[in-house]
Design a protein around this motif. Structure first.
Motif, PDB file in Angstrom:
ATOM      1  N   LYS A 134       0.894  -1.212  -0.201  1.00 46.96           N
ATOM      2  CA  LYS A 134       0.021  -0.080   0.155  1.00 46.96           C
ATOM      3  C   LYS A 134       0.832   1.391  -0.044  1.00 46.96           C
ATOM      4  O   LYS A 134       1.822   1.260   0.594  1.00 46.96           O
ATOM      5  CB  LYS A 134      -0.969   0.089   1.173  1.00 46.96           C
ATOM      6  CG  LYS A 134      -2.249  -1.180   1.244  1.00 46.96           C
ATOM      7  CD  LYS A 134      -3.136  -0.819   2.121  1.00 46.96           C
ATOM      8  CE  LYS A 134      -4.082  -1.821   2.108  1.00 46.96           C
ATOM      9  NZ  LYS A 134      -5.055  -1.612   3.185  1.00 46.96           N
ATOM     10  N   GLN A 136       0.285   5.597   0.596  1.00 46.47           N
ATOM     11  CA  GLN A 136      -0.414   6.676   0.965  1.00 46.47           C
ATOM     12  C   GLN A 136       0.020   7.646   0.231  1.00 46.47           C
ATOM     13  O   GLN A 136       1.298   8.135   0.425  1.00 46.47           O
ATOM     14  CB  GLN A 136      -0.431   6.965   2.290  1.00 46.47           C
ATOM     15  CG  GLN A 136      -1.431   5.958   3.130  1.00 46.47           C
ATOM     16  CD  GLN A 136      -1.624   6.511   4.689  1.00 46.47           C
ATOM     17  OE1 GLN A 136      -0.680   7.062   5.245  1.00 46.47           O
ATOM     18  NE2 GLN A 136      -3.038   6.067   5.127  1.00 46.47           N
ATOM     19  N   ILE A 137      -0.948   8.493  -0.378  1.00 49.03           N
ATOM     20  CA  ILE A 137      -0.656   9.800  -1.109  1.00 49.03           C
ATOM     21  C   ILE A 137      -1.474  10.993  -0.627  1.00 49.03           C
ATOM     22  O   ILE A 137      -2.395  10.906   0.038  1.00 49.03           O
ATOM     23  CB  ILE A 137      -0.520   9.483  -2.372  1.00 49.03           C
ATOM     24  CG1 ILE A 137      -1.999   9.531  -2.949  1.00 49.03           C
ATOM     25  CG2 ILE A 137       0.295   8.553  -3.056  1.00 49.03           C
ATOM     26  CD1 ILE A 137      -2.361   9.627  -4.454  1.00 49.03           C
ATOM     27  N   SER A 142      -3.002  13.727  -6.416  1.00 56.23           N
ATOM     28  CA  SER A 142      -3.915  12.984  -7.558  1.00 56.23           C
ATOM     29  C   SER A 142      -4.288  14.119  -8.612  1.00 56.23           C
ATOM     30  O   SER A 142      -4.835  14.160  -9.667  1.00 56.23           O
ATOM     31  CB  SER A 142      -5.385  12.517  -6.967  1.00 56.23           C
ATOM     32  OG  SER A 142      -6.335  12.028  -7.977  1.00 56.23           O
ATOM     33  N   ILE A 166       3.015   8.917  -9.507  1.00 56.57           N
ATOM     34  CA  ILE A 166       1.679   9.036  -9.153  1.00 56.57           C
ATOM     35  C   ILE A 166       0.878   9.534 -10.432  1.00 56.57           C
ATOM     36  O   ILE A 166       1.079  10.650 -10.602  1.00 56.57           O
ATOM     37  CB  ILE A 166       1.384   9.708  -7.749  1.00 56.57           C
ATOM     38  CG1 ILE A 166       2.295   9.292  -6.720  1.00 56.57           C
ATOM     39  CG2 ILE A 166      -0.051   9.633  -7.401  1.00 56.57           C
ATOM     40  CD1 ILE A 166       2.327   7.805  -6.491  1.00 56.57           C
ATOM     41  N   VAL A 170      -5.517   9.557 -10.117  1.00 54.31           N
ATOM     42  CA  VAL A 170      -5.398   8.388  -9.284  1.00 54.31           C
ATOM     43  C   VAL A 170      -6.517   8.372  -8.026  1.00 54.31           C
ATOM     44  O   VAL A 170      -6.576   9.343  -7.446  1.00 54.31           O
ATOM     45  CB  VAL A 170      -4.176   7.833  -8.895  1.00 54.31           C
ATOM     46  CG1 VAL A 170      -3.681   8.700  -7.760  1.00 54.31           C
ATOM     47  CG2 VAL A 170      -3.958   6.343  -8.597  1.00 54.31           C
ATOM     48  N   TYR A 175      -4.725   0.661  -8.228  1.00 52.61           N
ATOM     49  CA  TYR A 175      -3.390  -0.128  -8.402  1.00 52.61           C
ATOM     50  C   TYR A 175      -2.271   0.603  -8.992  1.00 52.61           C
ATOM     51  O   TYR A 175      -2.851   0.597 -10.271  1.00 52.61           O
ATOM     52  CB  TYR A 175      -3.626  -1.477  -8.328  1.00 52.61           C
ATOM     53  CG  TYR A 175      -4.051  -2.207  -7.255  1.00 52.61           C
ATOM     54  CD1 TYR A 175      -2.850  -2.859  -6.282  1.00 52.61           C
ATOM     55  CD2 TYR A 175      -5.172  -2.650  -7.174  1.00 52.61           C
ATOM     56  CE1 TYR A 175      -3.440  -3.534  -5.256  1.00 52.61           C
ATOM     57  CE2 TYR A 175      -5.707  -3.523  -6.030  1.00 52.61           C
ATOM     58  CZ  TYR A 175      -4.981  -3.756  -4.996  1.00 52.61           C
ATOM     59  OH  TYR A 175      -5.233  -4.729  -3.987  1.00 52.61           O
ATOM     60  N   GLU A 197      -1.414  -0.621  -3.977  1.00 54.66           N
ATOM     61  CA  GLU A 197      -2.741  -0.105  -3.668  1.00 54.66           C
ATOM     62  C   GLU A 197      -2.677   1.219  -3.219  1.00 54.66           C
ATOM     63  O   GLU A 197      -2.151   1.845  -2.070  1.00 54.66           O
ATOM     64  CB  GLU A 197      -3.447  -0.926  -2.645  1.00 54.66           C
ATOM     65  CG  GLU A 197      -4.863  -0.412  -2.721  1.00 54.66           C
ATOM     66  CD  GLU A 197      -5.755  -1.410  -1.567  1.00 54.66           C
ATOM     67  OE1 GLU A 197      -6.834  -1.286  -1.257  1.00 54.66           O
ATOM     68  OE2 GLU A 197      -5.129  -2.368  -1.194  1.00 54.66           O
ATOM     69  N   VAL A 198      -3.426   2.382  -3.936  1.00 61.07           N
ATOM     70  CA  VAL A 198      -3.468   3.760  -3.312  1.00 61.07           C
ATOM     71  C   VAL A 198      -4.456   4.100  -2.294  1.00 61.07           C
ATOM     72  O   VAL A 198      -5.403   3.545  -2.326  1.00 61.07           O
ATOM     73  CB  VAL A 198      -3.820   4.725  -4.685  1.00 61.07           C
ATOM     74  CG1 VAL A 198      -3.729   6.010  -4.247  1.00 61.07           C
ATOM     75  CG2 VAL A 198      -2.666   4.550  -5.713  1.00 61.07           C
TER      76      VAL A 198
END
Length: 307
Positions: A134, A136-137, A142, A166, A170, A175, A197-198
């Motif tokens: 995973k 995290q963003i 995005s 990225i 997204v 994914y 996984e985002v």
């Protein structure tokens, strides 16, 4: 005969299903196959694993093992347990049997070499597993797209640093595939992929649902009642929002296409939260008294009545 706990060797519970046992064998066979694992005890662990799987995958052998433990091979009868008349000859494990088990999974040649002496292991090709993790963003990633640095364990206890692009637009749950960054293959087999996984980092102002973004906007009573123009922060810049007059607490204002970018972008929703000023001064108390006298407003007028 020394007792071997086949369930412990396989790393499964005693009530494990056939599928769980099969999955455990595939995972451990990759780990301990001497072509891959150069530890001194790898060959022994691999043989024990094959022996355990040969027993636990067979319902009759497994039932006998559960009943008789170390003596399961020499048991002549199992009273009232469906094994009456079944015989199990005591014999040393046949390494060709383990070869067949491994080959049935991986298509390899298994054990080879001189049958009269110590057997070596022929090489074989096996595609590496895909690995899931995973990432995290920030929500802004995005909106704009970004490149982030990610450090993972390479499976051998060593950190591996990757630059992850990225993509713009997204969404959470999507994914990002990094080809060839998964588990290493065996022989000439290619490495698997890394599937990231985002997820969005929690934000103090925004929440995200799919492609839509939500913001709760505090407003004063007079802004809600009289209308106002308020500067609202979006993840990609501020926008002047017109609040219609007589807006109630909880009213939702929709900004079309201002959500996450996409071919069909999401929307941005502003939810109004009317904040009452405290009546802590004489002036404030007088203002509330004046408002009370100027209106016949009763917030409970229709309370509890059927609409």
């Amino acid at each position: 005969m020394a007792f071997k706990d086949y369930y412990q060797i396989m790393g499964v519970a005693r009530d494990a299903t056939e599928q769980e046992i099969k999955k455990a064998y595939k995972r451990l066979a990759r780990k301990y196959h001497p072509d891959v694992n150069k530890a001194a005890d790898a060959e022994t662990r691999f043989k024990e694993l094959g022996e355990a799987y040969d027993v636990l995958r067979d319902p009759k052998k497994r039932q006998a093992y559960d009943l008789y433990g170390a003596d399961w091979q020499t048991a002549r009868q199992a009273h009232s347990n469906g094994f009456a008349g079944q015989q199990y000859e005591q014999a040393a494990p046949d390494m060709h049997q383990f070869e067949d088990i491994f080959s049935s999974f991986f298509g390899g040649q298994g054990f080879g070499g001189n049958r009269g002496g110590r057997r070596g292991f022929e090489s074989f090709d096996l595609h590496g597993d895909h690995v899931r993790a995973k990432i995290q963003i920030d929500l802004a990633d995005s909106y704009h797209g970004a490149t982030r640095t990610l450090t993972l364990n390479d499976g051998q206890g060593q950190p591996k640093t990757l630059n992850v692009r990225i993509p713009k637009g997204v969404v959470a749950g999507q994914y990002i595939r990094l080809a060839g960054q998964g588990a290493a293959g065996l022989g000439s087999g290619k490495a698997g992929d890394l599937l990231l996984e985002v997820a969005f980092k929690p934000h103090a102002m925004y929440r995200v649902e799919g492609k839509d973004v939500y913001l709760t906007l505090p407003v004063a009573p007079w802004e809600a009642a009289l209308g106002a123009s308020v500067s609202v922060p979006l993840p990609n810049g501020n926008i002047d929002l017109k609040i219609p007059a007589n807006s109630a607490n909880g009213r939702r204002l929709r900004l079309v296409g201002k959500g996450l970018p996409a071919k069909q972008p999401g929307d941005f929703y502003v939810e109004l939260h009317v904040v009452l000023p405290p009546a802590t001064s004489q002036q404030a108390k007088q203002a509330y008294e004046a408002l009370k006298a100027a209106t016949d407003f009763n917030p409970r007028r229709h309370w509890g009545k059927a609409s």
